[in-house]
Scaffold this motif. Sequence first.
Motif, short mmCIF file in Angstrom:
data_model
loop_
_atom_site.label_atom_id
_atom_site.label_comp_id
_atom_site.label_asym_id
_atom_site.label_seq_id
_atom_site.Cartn_x
_atom_site.Cartn_y
_atom_site.Cartn_z
N THR A 37 0.94 -1.08 -0.03
CA THR A 37 -0.09 -0.03 0.09
C THR A 37 0.99 1.30 0.09
O THR A 37 0.53 2.17 -0.61
CB THR A 37 -1.14 0.02 1.23
N VAL A 40 1.98 1.80 -3.64
CA VAL A 40 0.71 2.22 -4.30
C VAL A 40 0.60 3.76 -4.14
O VAL A 40 0.34 4.74 -4.84
CB VAL A 40 -0.32 1.58 -4.03
N GLU A 41 0.72 4.34 -2.74
CA GLU A 41 0.49 5.59 -2.32
C GLU A 41 1.72 6.55 -3.06
O GLU A 41 1.47 7.75 -3.23
CB GLU A 41 0.68 5.79 -0.83
N LEU A 43 2.77 6.13 -6.02
CA LEU A 43 2.69 6.31 -7.54
C LEU A 43 1.95 7.64 -7.90
O LEU A 43 1.38 8.15 -6.96
CB LEU A 43 1.67 5.19 -8.02
N ARG A 48 -2.68 5.49 -9.17
CA ARG A 48 -2.98 4.87 -7.83
C ARG A 48 -4.46 4.06 -7.86
O ARG A 48 -4.42 3.03 -7.51
CB ARG A 48 -3.36 5.81 -6.85
N PHE A 52 -4.54 0.27 -6.71
CA PHE A 52 -5.59 -0.10 -5.85
C PHE A 52 -6.55 -1.23 -6.08
O PHE A 52 -7.02 -1.88 -5.35
CB PHE A 52 -6.07 1.30 -5.05
#
Length: 71
Positions: A37, A40-41, A43, A48, A52
């Motif tokens: 996570t 992903v944050e 990106l 995102r 996600f």
Amino acid sequence: MPNDEQDRADDERESATDDPGTHDVPERAATDFASRTDAVEALPLADRADAFAALHNELRTRLESGGTTSA
């Protein structure tokens, strides 16, 4: 007035929620999830949602299969 069965159910519910960190989630899985996570944050905003969504699909598949598929 609550009966004995209701009292026991309330006690079980309270003990199950006393410490939310005691679920049967291996520490490695929790760490992997956190690192994923975090990645992903990091990106760009435009990427995102797709990242996600992919993570969500993997987690859903894992839950539906009884937790045997690694996320």
